[in-house]
Design an enzyme around this catalytic site. Structure first.
Site, short mmCIF file in Angstrom:
data_model
loop_
_atom_site.label_atom_id
_atom_site.label_comp_id
_atom_site.label_asym_id
_atom_site.label_seq_id
_atom_site.Cartn_x
_atom_site.Cartn_y
_atom_site.Cartn_z
NE ARG A 79 -3.86 2.77 2.64
CZ ARG A 79 -3.85 3.59 1.60
NH1 ARG A 79 -4.97 3.80 0.92
NH2 ARG A 79 -2.76 4.21 1.23
CB CYS B 78 -0.97 -0.02 1.18
SG CYS B 78 -0.21 -0.13 2.80
#
Length: 366
Positions: free
Chosen positions: A321, A316
């Protein structure tokens, strides 16, 4: 497929990361995971999980795991061993072999009320090195977990706000260092609160755990040289036999934006790594923050060519994330997955590496 409308993660104003819209717990009941096809709380016994995770709650039954979708070589449904629901957790809060850990992003949230008995881990200090850009050291993580009463056979249940985003990061760190019984609460803090379940402001007493972190598992973490090899092969039209998944929002992936508004960690170049496909992390959860059914999860990633037949690397912007997608792909679907936690802020700042920029921006100017 509808885009989840659950609360945004701290990494971005939008849960997709795109502001443009764009233990063995043998003494405990088995986790009841009915949404993913395990009827009546029956679970798969003794399934060997990716990265050597030992099955959690194997006493719950002997129903076979659902068959995988056509074309997928993975037949196990690992969710029964890695995800617990609120009902199971509520029934096991007093079990000394269950340790509940909150990993939330909102400051002060834990102190205002948390699941009774839960310990608070702060991702910016407890899961990462405060000196180097790295994960927490083996020694420091051993000390932390022992202070919070973690033993080798403890079932660790992680949960947090923002659809369990940083709880998944915690699950990756625990798994990276070899803890065998690591689970995530389905729906996280949001699901617990939505059901009106009790919260407490009392912090648990310090523990005296005995678990010792092992050497970090190299099969769970990707580093820059490996990712550059994948990128150069893709740029030349070849392949390294690895699927690369960018889990950021579409605007970040295309290069339209460098990072979600309000966040300082960025790179001098915008775009994505050559060869990557884009599946935003929030595609894996329903509107209530719970994981989507296994068959639907398989379909989401298979539509982008990721079906478990090849190793996978996920990334990410700063790595967190992507841990949510790592959890889905490896701990629920059973795929062979590495997390590239250096992610775009490392790759996009590296001199001499290929970048794909579909938005036509160069140094931030179209």
């Amino acid at each position: 497929m509808s885009t989840p409308t659950s609360p945004p993660s701290s990494d971005s104003p939008d849960p997709t990361g795109d502001p443009a819209g764009h233990g063995d717990a043998a003494r405990s009941p088995a986790p009841s995971w009915k949404r993913l096809g395990i009827v009546g709380g029956a679970i798969v016994g003794a399934v060997a999980l990716v990265a050597g995770i030992v099955a959690v709650g194997g006493a719950g039954g002997d129903a076979p795991a659902p068959a995988a979708s056509a074309g997928s070589p993975v037949i196990e449904d690992h969710s029964a061993n890695t995800v617990v629901d609120t009902e199971w957790l509520a029934a096991n809060l007093d079990d000394p072999d269950v340790a509940v850990i909150e990993v939330s992003t909102e400051p002060g949230l834990y102190e205002r009320g948390h699941i009774p008995g839960a310990t608070n881990y702060v991702w910016t200090t407890d899961f990462v090195s405060t000196v180097n850009r790295d994960v927490v050291s083996r020694e420091d993580f051993t000390e932390l977990t022992r202070r919070t009463g973690i033993d080798p056979d403890t079932t660790v249940v992680l949960y947090g706000d923002r659809d369990n985003w940083f709880a998944a990061w915690g699950a990756w760190v625990f798994t990276l260092y070899g803890h065998e019984n690591v689970t995530v609460l389905d729906g996280g803090r949001g699901a617990w609160e939505a059901e009106g379940r009790p919260l407490s402001v009392d912090a648990p007493a310090a523990g005296q755990g005995t678990w010792e972190a092992a050497e970090a598992d190299p099969d769970l973490r990707a580093f820059l040289p490996e990712v550059i090899e994948i990128a150069r092969a893709a740029e030349s039209g070849g392949t390294t036999g690895t699927d690369l998944v960018d889990i950021r929002g579409a605007a970040e992936f295309s290069g339209e934006i460098f990072a979600p508004e309000g966040f300082q960690e960025t790179a001098v170049r915008a775009g994505h790594i050559p060869g990557a496909v884009n599946v935003a992390w929030a595609e894996a959860v329903d509107e209530d923050g719970r994981f989507k059914p296994v068959d639907e999860l398989r379909e989401i990633y298979a539509a982008q060519g990721v079906d478990g037949s090849r190793p996978v690397v996920v990334y990410c912007r700063i790595g967190e994330r992507a841990s949510h997608t790592w959890f889905v792909l490896s701990q629920i679907l059973g795929y062979d997955v590495k997390l590239y936690d250096g992610s775009w802020t490392e790759y996009g700042n590296t001199v001499g590496v290929p970048v794909v920029n579909e938005a036509g921006t160069v140094w931030g100017v179209a």
